[in-house]
Design a protein around this motif. Structure first.
Motif, short mmCIF file in Angstrom:
data_model
loop_
_atom_site.label_atom_id
_atom_site.label_comp_id
_atom_site.label_asym_id
_atom_site.label_seq_id
_atom_site.Cartn_x
_atom_site.Cartn_y
_atom_site.Cartn_z
N GLN A 206 29.34 -4.04 22.45
CA GLN A 206 30.37 -3.43 21.61
C GLN A 206 30.87 -2.08 22.13
N PRO A 207 31.56 -2.06 23.28
CA PRO A 207 32.04 -0.79 23.81
C PRO A 207 33.16 -0.17 22.98
N LEU A 208 34.06 -0.99 22.43
CA LEU A 208 35.23 -0.49 21.70
C LEU A 208 35.09 -0.78 20.21
N PRO A 209 35.81 -0.03 19.37
CA PRO A 209 35.74 -0.28 17.93
C PRO A 209 36.21 -1.69 17.59
N ALA A 210 35.57 -2.28 16.61
CA ALA A 210 35.99 -3.59 16.13
C ALA A 210 37.43 -3.50 15.64
N GLY A 211 38.23 -4.50 16.00
CA GLY A 211 39.64 -4.47 15.63
C GLY A 211 40.51 -3.70 16.60
N GLN A 212 39.88 -3.00 17.55
CA GLN A 212 40.61 -2.24 18.56
C GLN A 212 40.07 -2.59 19.95
N ASP A 213 39.66 -3.83 20.12
CA ASP A 213 38.98 -4.24 21.36
C ASP A 213 39.84 -5.15 22.23
N GLU A 214 41.16 -5.14 21.99
CA GLU A 214 42.02 -6.05 22.76
C GLU A 214 42.07 -5.71 24.24
N ALA A 215 41.75 -4.46 24.60
CA ALA A 215 41.75 -4.07 26.01
C ALA A 215 40.75 -4.89 26.83
N LEU A 216 39.71 -5.40 26.19
CA LEU A 216 38.72 -6.19 26.91
C LEU A 216 39.30 -7.47 27.49
N ALA A 217 40.37 -7.96 26.90
CA ALA A 217 41.01 -9.18 27.40
C ALA A 217 41.97 -8.89 28.55
N ARG A 218 42.29 -7.62 28.77
CA ARG A 218 43.29 -7.28 29.78
C ARG A 218 42.69 -6.78 31.08
N ILE A 219 41.39 -6.52 31.10
CA ILE A 219 40.77 -5.96 32.29
C ILE A 219 39.84 -6.98 32.94
N ARG A 220 39.49 -6.70 34.17
CA ARG A 220 38.46 -7.50 34.83
C ARG A 220 37.11 -6.86 34.49
N ARG A 221 36.29 -7.56 33.75
CA ARG A 221 35.01 -7.02 33.30
C ARG A 221 33.97 -7.19 34.41
N PRO A 222 33.39 -6.10 34.91
CA PRO A 222 32.44 -6.20 36.02
C PRO A 222 31.04 -6.66 35.60
N LEU A 223 30.80 -6.76 34.32
CA LEU A 223 29.53 -7.26 33.80
C LEU A 223 29.78 -7.84 32.42
N ALA A 224 28.80 -8.55 31.89
CA ALA A 224 28.98 -9.22 30.61
C ALA A 224 29.13 -8.21 29.48
N VAL A 225 30.01 -8.54 28.53
CA VAL A 225 30.25 -7.69 27.37
C VAL A 225 29.93 -8.51 26.12
N CYS A 226 29.19 -7.88 25.20
CA CYS A 226 28.69 -8.56 24.01
C CYS A 226 29.33 -7.97 22.75
N ALA A 227 29.77 -8.83 21.84
CA ALA A 227 30.31 -8.39 20.56
C ALA A 227 29.18 -8.17 19.57
N ASP A 228 29.26 -7.07 18.82
CA ASP A 228 28.34 -6.84 17.71
C ASP A 228 29.15 -6.61 16.44
N GLU A 229 29.69 -5.40 16.28
CA GLU A 229 30.49 -5.11 15.09
C GLU A 229 31.74 -5.99 14.99
N SER A 230 32.17 -6.56 16.09
CA SER A 230 33.35 -7.44 16.08
C SER A 230 33.05 -8.86 15.63
N VAL A 231 31.78 -9.21 15.47
CA VAL A 231 31.43 -10.59 15.12
C VAL A 231 30.41 -10.58 13.99
N HIS A 232 30.65 -11.43 12.99
CA HIS A 232 29.75 -11.48 11.84
C HIS A 232 29.22 -12.88 11.56
N ASP A 233 30.09 -13.87 11.59
CA ASP A 233 29.68 -15.22 11.26
C ASP A 233 30.50 -16.21 12.09
N ARG A 234 30.38 -17.48 11.77
CA ARG A 234 31.07 -18.50 12.56
C ARG A 234 32.59 -18.31 12.57
#
Length: 331
Positions: A206-234
């Motif tokens: 969870q590098p970015l605030p939940a709801g403000q994490d769209e930048a993660l889709a626009r960059i090349r991620r050099p390592l795995a990124v995990c959602a915490d506050e952005s994910v709650h249930d199915r």
């Protein structure tokens, strides 16, 4: 008088001192405040524990009130399956869901995983958390834990490059995962990810605030990124596929083990890696989460290790190995 088929409910707030303090990007605390649900039927008692989280607008008093409001429905026969629609996902439902499953196990004389048709959990390696601080303070804390195979490093934004470099120097052999707790910004995201990659970090949570994490889709991620506050249930999984590689499943977010197990199955089907996480709490809160560890790439169930003391009959920890619960604790 309660009939033999109705379920009686009690709940209470408990306070558990933390060994030292626990610091993340949102602040520090010196005690863990938990809420325990207790359900009784036919001479058997089931227990569940949750941690109300201010980040999600939860308080101990409100969580306690939400639990106690379920006494009448339970007395009328509300079961664990019906509970999923009767209460919203969150800490209160988690405590009651886990207490009801514990009660089912005690009444049946079977273990919870057998009742659920799940594999019996085995001993596994848990991460150990290093609190946020100055690079020097984090290096000192890391050196004391460098014998542990998996460390979870709390970061906080500016200066994180120096922090993670200092941590890596103090623990050259440990696998490192990082938790920024929403503290990074789109401006320092790529720089901080690069610094983590340089330090050999396996995953950033969870590098970015939940709801403000769209930048993660626009960059090349050099390592795995995990959602915490952005994910709650199915329901929250599908929209995260372009932004995250993994999801952190916590019972206090899912509203209990029932939803957490379903969420883990759904996450796997969507190609996410899984982390099993926790809040700082006692072994009673960790025990149900052990049923998810077989599906997890990362296990982060070190809550009791951060306390000054755990409850009686707590989980067995041998270094970083955590063992499944005995029936006296849960399930």
């Amino acid at each position: 008088m309660t009939s033999s088929k109705s379920t009686a409910l009690a709940a209470r707030i408990e306070r558990w001192p933390i060994a030292g303090s626990f610091t993340i990007s949102r602040g520090a605390k010196t005690e863990a405040v938990t809420v325990v649900a207790q359900v009784a039927r036919d001479g058997h008692i089931g227990h569940g524990e949750c941690v109300p989280y201010p980040r999600y607008g939860e308080t101990p008093d409100a969580t306690l009130a939400a639990l106690l409001s379920m006494q009448d429905p339970l007395g009328r026969g509300l079961d664990r399956q019906a509970l999923q629609a009767a209460m919203p996902a969150g800490a209160a439902r988690n405590a009651l869901d886990c207490a009801l499953l514990d009660l089912e196990a005690k009444i049946s004389g079977r273990r919870a995983w057998d009742l659920l048709g799940r594999p019996a959990p085995r001993a596994c390696t848990t991460a150990y958390t290093i609190s946020l601080g100055s690079p020097e303070a984090m290096a000192t804390a890391t050196a004391k834990a460098a014998h542990r195979p998996l460390l979870k490093i709390k970061l906080g934004g500016d200066g994180d490059g120096k922090r993670i470099a200092a941590v890596r120097k103090s623990a050259p052999e440990s696998e490192l995962i990082v938790d920024a707790n929403e503290a990074w910004t789109s401006k320092n995201l790529e720089r901080n990810l690069a610094k983590c990659a340089e330090a050999g970090v396996t995953l950033v949570e969870q590098p970015l605030p939940a709801g403000q994490d769209e930048a993660l889709a626009r960059i090349r991620r050099p390592l795995a990124v995990c959602a915490d506050e952005s994910v709650h249930d199915r329901v929250s999984l599908e929209g995260l596929r372009e932004r995250y590689d993994a999801v952190n499943i916590k019972l206090d977010k899912t509203g209990g083990l029932t939803e957490a197990l379903a969420m883990a199955d759904a996450a796997h089907a969507l190609g996410f890696e899984i982390m099993i996480g926790c809040m700082v709490a006692t072994s009673l809160a960790m025990a149900p989460a052990m049923l998810l560890t077989g599906q997890a790439r990362f296990v982060d169930l070190d809550g009791p290790l951060l306390l000054a003391r755990d409850r009686d009959d707590g989980l067995r920890y041998d270094g970083s190995l955590v063992y499944p619960p005995e029936p006296a604790l849960w399930g």
